[in-house]
Design an enzyme around this catalytic site. Structure first.
Site, short mmCIF file in Angstrom:
data_model
loop_
_atom_site.label_atom_id
_atom_site.label_comp_id
_atom_site.label_asym_id
_atom_site.label_seq_id
_atom_site.Cartn_x
_atom_site.Cartn_y
_atom_site.Cartn_z
N HIS A 48 52.65 129.58 -5.99
CA HIS A 48 51.24 129.80 -6.33
C HIS A 48 50.35 129.29 -5.20
CE1 HIS A 48 48.29 130.67 -9.60
NE2 HIS A 48 47.51 129.96 -8.79
N HIS A 50 46.79 130.83 -2.53
CA HIS A 50 45.78 131.87 -2.34
C HIS A 50 45.39 131.98 -0.87
CE1 HIS A 50 45.15 131.70 -6.69
NE2 HIS A 50 44.97 130.39 -6.58
N ARG A 140 47.96 139.61 -12.39
CA ARG A 140 47.35 138.40 -12.94
C ARG A 140 46.11 138.72 -13.77
NH1 ARG A 140 44.18 133.35 -10.08
NH2 ARG A 140 45.17 131.66 -11.22
N HIS A 194 49.72 126.98 -14.28
CA HIS A 194 49.23 125.61 -14.39
C HIS A 194 49.60 124.93 -15.71
CE1 HIS A 194 47.34 126.86 -10.80
NE2 HIS A 194 46.24 127.37 -11.31
N ASP A 262 49.20 125.59 -5.44
CA ASP A 262 47.82 126.00 -5.72
C ASP A 262 46.92 125.82 -4.50
OD1 ASP A 262 45.84 127.15 -7.34
OD2 ASP A 262 45.07 125.20 -7.95
#
Length: 307
Positions: A48, A50, A140, A194, A262
């Site tokens: 995970h 970005h 997602r 999460h 994240d």
């Protein structure tokens, strides 16, 4: 003073160590500079993260505007620090259904990345096939920061099921509990971001944790051990209130868990970015058995994301 044999041996050892552990560049959007104590298994996957690029417009009403840029070159500095080379790029809510930044990252990854995109039901079959060839393996639905027609979830799940894609959900713990039956009926695997946002201080005594337990008892749900800093009330470095949740999930079904950094931590202000090395080291506490860490960091994501 002349160099003795002992000095030369020490110098040789120091040079060898320096070659094996080159100097680390500061990682953008990450606190700390030390390597983690945990050495991840070869081929481990950060499930995970970005990417952001200011050249691409944000959708109206975007909640998070920072960071403006977080490139794959920035992220590679984190990979070197953590000792990992595989990643799963997730399109952030900022871009809506514009997945170009993600696709650029996949193209630059050299085959070491998979993608999770944001789509709606207007996507064509040809577009889905192109996304698959590029390395996309999931869709997602961010129900915290975006508006979706949840009927699209069923429609899209039916369309991508033949490709072995999954549906990924990020939502509040309360909403996750309300959606449980609907998610269980999807034909695709379901990935929950999460740790399901289990609320604190209720933790393992919450209805959300009970929902995760029921869903993990099956064979289609996966949960990401990520974002400890988001819901913790006790905070870094140990996130003690989140630890029982993560440990409980490991006991329930370690074969359906994933780990994610994240990065670049869009929900955390620049002054309070977490230390990604410490986040990885939490796995030594959450999953003390080496076999479970092997599953979570390597075996499970390699299976789910088709590496």
């Amino acid at each position: 003073m002349p160099l003795t044999r002992r000095h030369l041996l020490r110098l040789s050892s120091a040079l060898a160590l320096a070659a094996h552990f080159p100097a680390l560049a500061k990682v953008p959007y990450s606190a700390g500079e030390k390597r983690p104590a945990l050495v991840p298994p070869p081929g481990s996957v950060d499930c995970h993260m970005h990417l952001y690029d200011s050249r691409y417009p944000s959708v109206p009403g975007t909640t998070f505007t920072n960071p403006a840029n977080a490139s794959i070159d920035d992220y590679r500095k984190l990979q070197r620090r953590l000792g990992m080379n595989r990643m799963v790029i997730v399109t952030p809510s900022r871009y809506g259904t514009d997945n170009r930044v993600l696709l650029n990252g996949l193209a630059a990854s050299g085959g070491n990345a998979r993608g999770v995109v944001v789509l709606d039901s207007t996507v064509t079959g040809e577009e889905i096939e192109k996304l698959h060839q590029a390395g996309v393996r999931g869709i997602r639905f961010n129900l915290l920061y975006s508006r979706f027609d949840l009927n699209d979830m069923e429609r899209l799940a039916a369309r991508v099921h033949p490709l072995n894609w999954h549906i990924q959900i990020v939502t509040s713990g309360k909403t996750l509990t309300e959606l449980e039956n609907r998610l269980q009926k999807l034909p695709t695997p379901v990935v929950i971001d999460h740790m399901g946002h289990v609320p604190q201080p209720e933790g393992i005594n919450s209805a959300t944790f009970a929902t995760l337990r029921r869903m993990l008892d099956g064979e289609k749900t996966w949960v990401k051990l990520s974002g400890a800093y988001i819901d913790s009330l006790t905070g870094a470095p140990e996130y003690r209130d989140v630890a029982p949740v993560a440990q409980g999930l490991v006991k329930i079904n370690p074969e359906r868990l994933l780990w994610g950094s994240d990065w670049p931590h869009p929900t955390a202000p620049d002054s309070h970015k977490p230390d990604d090395a410490l986040l990885l080291d939490l796995m030594n506490i959450w999953a003390p058995e080496r076999r479970d860490r092997q599953r979570i960091l390597h075996d499970n994501p390699v299976k789910l994301y088709d590496f």
